[in-house]
Each structure stands twice: as structure tokens, then as C-alpha cells.
Design a protein around this motif. Structure first.
Motif, PDB file in Angstrom:
ATOM      1  N   LEU A  90       0.678  -1.284  -0.128  1.00  0.00           N
ATOM      2  CA  LEU A  90      -0.002  -0.103   0.178  1.00  0.00           C
ATOM      3  C   LEU A  90       1.102   0.933  -0.395  1.00  0.00           C
ATOM      4  N   VAL A  91       1.703   1.455   0.936  1.00  0.00           N
ATOM      5  CA  VAL A  91       2.226   2.670   0.825  1.00  0.00           C
ATOM      6  C   VAL A  91       3.394   2.587  -0.410  1.00  0.00           C
ATOM      7  N   VAL A  92       4.001   1.881  -0.980  1.00  0.00           N
ATOM      8  CA  VAL A  92       4.341   1.921  -2.422  1.00  0.00           C
ATOM      9  C   VAL A  92       3.702   2.834  -3.283  1.00  0.00           C
ATOM     10  N   GLY A  93       3.209   2.044  -2.847  1.00  0.00           N
ATOM     11  CA  GLY A  93       1.458   2.511  -4.059  1.00  0.00           C
ATOM     12  C   GLY A  93       1.355   3.753  -4.083  1.00  0.00           C
ATOM     13  N   ARG A  94       1.152   4.584  -2.895  1.00  0.00           N
ATOM     14  CA  ARG A  94       1.140   6.060  -2.095  1.00  0.00           C
ATOM     15  C   ARG A  94       1.886   6.426  -3.276  1.00  0.00           C
ATOM     16  N   VAL A  99       6.430  10.430  -5.888  1.00  0.00           N
ATOM     17  CA  VAL A  99       8.151  10.789  -5.318  1.00  0.00           C
ATOM     18  C   VAL A  99       8.654  11.802  -6.375  1.00  0.00           C
ATOM     19  N   THR A 100       9.558  12.017  -6.060  1.00  0.00           N
ATOM     20  CA  THR A 100      10.447  13.606  -6.364  1.00  0.00           C
ATOM     21  C   THR A 100      12.017  12.677  -6.601  1.00  0.00           C
ATOM     22  N   ALA A 101      12.591  13.446  -7.714  1.00  0.00           N
ATOM     23  CA  ALA A 101      14.328  13.665  -7.775  1.00  0.00           C
ATOM     24  C   ALA A 101      14.974  13.416  -6.655  1.00  0.00           C
ATOM     25  N   ASP A 102      14.503  14.276  -5.895  1.00  0.00           N
ATOM     26  CA  ASP A 102      15.360  14.145  -4.542  1.00  0.00           C
ATOM     27  C   ASP A 102      15.215  12.871  -3.269  1.00  0.00           C
ATOM     28  N   MET A 103      13.440  12.001  -3.452  1.00  0.00           N
ATOM     29  CA  MET A 103      13.265  11.631  -2.627  1.00  0.00           C
ATOM     30  C   MET A 103      14.510   9.536  -3.324  1.00  0.00           C
ATOM     31  N   ILE A 104      14.176   9.949  -4.475  1.00  0.00           N
ATOM     32  CA  ILE A 104      14.970   8.130  -5.168  1.00  0.00           C
ATOM     33  C   ILE A 104      15.893   8.710  -4.830  1.00  0.00           C
ATOM     34  N   SER A 105      16.891  10.189  -4.991  1.00  0.00           N
ATOM     35  CA  SER A 105      18.206  10.366  -4.672  1.00  0.00           C
ATOM     36  C   SER A 105      18.115   9.464  -3.302  1.00  0.00           C
ATOM     37  N   ASP A 106      17.662   9.963  -2.299  1.00  0.00           N
ATOM     38  CA  ASP A 106      17.930  10.131  -0.947  1.00  0.00           C
ATOM     39  C   ASP A 106      17.378   8.022  -0.587  1.00  0.00           C
ATOM     40  N   LEU A 107      16.969   7.437  -1.183  1.00  0.00           N
ATOM     41  CA  LEU A 107      17.010   6.476  -1.698  1.00  0.00           C
ATOM     42  C   LEU A 107      18.216   5.541  -1.821  1.00  0.00           C
ATOM     43  N   LYS A 108      18.616   6.218  -3.150  1.00  0.00           N
ATOM     44  CA  LYS A 108      19.927   5.399  -2.925  1.00  0.00           C
ATOM     45  C   LYS A 108      20.743   5.809  -2.418  1.00  0.00           C
ATOM     46  N   LYS A 109      21.087   6.218  -1.919  1.00  0.00           N
ATOM     47  CA  LYS A 109      22.290   6.928  -0.619  1.00  0.00           C
ATOM     48  C   LYS A 109      21.747   5.353   0.273  1.00  0.00           C
ATOM     49  N   ILE A 110      20.945   5.416   0.710  1.00  0.00           N
ATOM     50  CA  ILE A 110      20.363   4.259   1.763  1.00  0.00           C
ATOM     51  C   ILE A 110      20.911   3.404   1.170  1.00  0.00           C
ATOM     52  N   ILE A 111      21.327   3.061  -0.448  1.00  0.00           N
ATOM     53  CA  ILE A 111      21.913   1.516  -0.382  1.00  0.00           C
ATOM     54  C   ILE A 111      22.637   1.524  -0.891  1.00  0.00           C
ATOM     55  N   ASN A 112      23.585   2.715  -0.547  1.00  0.00           N
ATOM     56  CA  ASN A 112      25.323   3.069  -1.035  1.00  0.00           C
ATOM     57  C   ASN A 112      25.566   2.800   0.883  1.00  0.00           C
ATOM     58  N   LEU A 113      24.915   3.091   1.476  1.00  0.00           N
ATOM     59  CA  LEU A 113      25.559   2.715   3.017  1.00  0.00           C
ATOM     60  C   LEU A 113      25.578   1.473   3.345  1.00  0.00           C
ATOM     61  N   THR A 141       5.443   8.713   2.775  1.00  0.00           N
ATOM     62  CA  THR A 141       4.679   8.705   2.352  1.00  0.00           C
ATOM     63  C   THR A 141       3.220   9.426   3.830  1.00  0.00           C
ATOM     64  N   ASP A 142       3.591   9.949   4.643  1.00  0.00           N
ATOM     65  CA  ASP A 142       3.158  10.414   5.686  1.00  0.00           C
ATOM     66  C   ASP A 142       2.220   9.366   6.393  1.00  0.00           C
ATOM     67  N   ASN A 143       2.752   8.306   6.792  1.00  0.00           N
ATOM     68  CA  ASN A 143       2.413   6.861   7.228  1.00  0.00           C
ATOM     69  C   ASN A 143       3.764   6.840   8.372  1.00  0.00           C
ATOM     70  N   GLU A 144       4.265   7.788   9.196  1.00  0.00           N
ATOM     71  CA  GLU A 144       5.030   7.702  10.068  1.00  0.00           C
ATOM     72  C   GLU A 144       4.529   7.231  11.218  1.00  0.00           C
TER      73      GLU A 144
END
Length: 221
Positions: A90-94, A99-113, A141-144
């Protein structure tokens, strides 16, 4: 200013980690006096911490015979897996429509870590960043609130994580590749494939339970 932890919080965090890492093994009787020595704390905060850990099902407390590390309940694991799988699809679908370019960049940084921690054989660091990846999907997705609610469920998954390390079953590189596949689907705006990817990523739980249970049947109920 960072809030100072109470002695009860310190006891709780340390005993929780001892259970998650199987320093205190499933089914083992809790020796409060030994914990007093090991943790260099008084009995009162240790007793309070044990009561709190009982409320999250990491310790079973019996009036007559004492306190014991809870065994891993297979039915609970599978139910938790079902809940988390549904929520993350559900979260991925939302996430995809916003999604923005900055969000994708953040996720890729996590992969690098993650790759850094794989190289260093630092499983604590890897687990922290693995959680950070999934946490990011919820916060973006504002689901904290849902993520925080899931943390009690995640305690049971974390017990499996450390047992996999002990048995040298961790699939660090594969998990990272699965995260990368999820990111590609999100970046491409492909909600259907993203949901399939995250579902397959979480499906490993079922195989892990069966493998660990075959080696440590006494840890399960």
C-alpha cells in the motif's frame, strides 16, 4: 538537547538487545541478580524493564516460577508478515504518484550505505540502514504513525535477523539488490511491479523461519 535516559530505559534497551541477539536465548530463565551484575544497575529498574518487555511479548512472566525469554511464535511471525506485506504494498503504491528526484536520491544513498556495511561485515550497521530504507517509504507517504505502530511486530523479525547471522544465512547482497529493484520500479512509476518486488522481498521471512526452526526447534513454539 538530547533527553537523558533513565536507568529503567537503559535496562530495557540492554535487555531487549540481549534477547534480539540471543545472548538471552528463547526459553531461558531470566536471572535478575546476574543482570544486576552485568548491567551494573540496581534490581528496581531491571524489574521494571522486564515488566515492560513482557508487554511486548519478549519475556513471559510467571508469578511462581519467574521470568523467561519468550520463544518465537511461528503463527505470530506469519501474521506479522502478512500485515507488513499488505501495508508496504500500500505504501509503495502511494509513494509513486508523489515521488520526487530528491526522494529517489535519498533511497539510493541508503543503498550505498548498505554496500559500505556489507564490505565492512557490519551487520548492526546493515540492519539499521535496512530499517532506514523501509522507514523512508512510510515517512515519504506521511505514514509515520503506521511505522511506529509496526515496531512491536518488527521485534519478532529482528530476532530472526540475528539468528540468521549466527547461522551465516544472511543474504546481505541479495537484500540490497532487492531494494534496488524496488527503487527502479518506483522511479519508473510502475506501481504493479513495485508491489510485486516488495512482496517478494518480504517473502524471504517464510523461508527463514523454516530454516532456523530446523536448526533450533527448541527456540520456537
Amino acid at each position: 538537547m538530547k533527553e537523558e535516559l533513565s536507568f529503567q530505559d537503559i535496562a530495557y534497551n540492554r535487555i531487549e538487545q540481549m534477547i534480539l541477539r540471543s545472548e538471552l536465548k528463547p526459553g531461558e530463565r531470566i536471572d535478575k541478580n546476574q543482570l544486576e551484575v552485568d548491567l551494573k544497575l540496581k534490581l528496581a529498574p531491571i524489574r521494571q524493564a522486564i515488566a515492560m518487555l513482557g508487554r511486548v511479548n519478549l519475556i513471559n512472566i510467571y508469578a511462581q516460577s519467574g521470568s523467561y525469554v519468550s520463544k518465537i511464535n511461528v503463527k505470530s511471525i506469519y501474521q506479522a508478515y502478512t500485515v507488513r506485506k499488505s501495508l508496504e504494498q500500500l505504501v509503495v503504491g502511494r509513494l509513486i504518484p508523489k515521488v520526487t528526484a530528491d526522494m529517489i536520491s535519498d533511497l539510493k544513498k541508503i543503498i550505498n550505505l548498505q554496500r559500505v556495511y556489507i564490505e565492512a561485515q557490519d551487520y548492526d550497521g546493515f540492519f539499521d540502514v535496512d530499517d532506514q530504507f523501509h522507514h523512508y517509504l512510510y515517512t515519504a507517504t506521511d505514514n509515520e504513525f503506521i511505522w511506529n505502530w509496526l515496531q512491536e511486530i518488527n521485534l519478532q523479525f529482528n530476532r530472526l535477523r540475528y539468528l540468521k547471522v549466527e547461522l551465516q544465512m544472511s543474504r546481505w547482497s541479495q537484500l540490497t539488490e532487492e531494494h534496488e529493484a524496488i527503487i527502479r520500479c518506483i522511479e519508473n512509476g510502475d506501481a504493479v511491479t513495485a508491489k510485486i518486488a516488495i512482496s517478494q522481498h518480504l517473502d524471504s521471512v517464510k523461508k527463514d523461519v523454516a530454516s532456523i526452526q530446523s536448526v533450533y526447534p527448541e527456540y520456537f513454539e
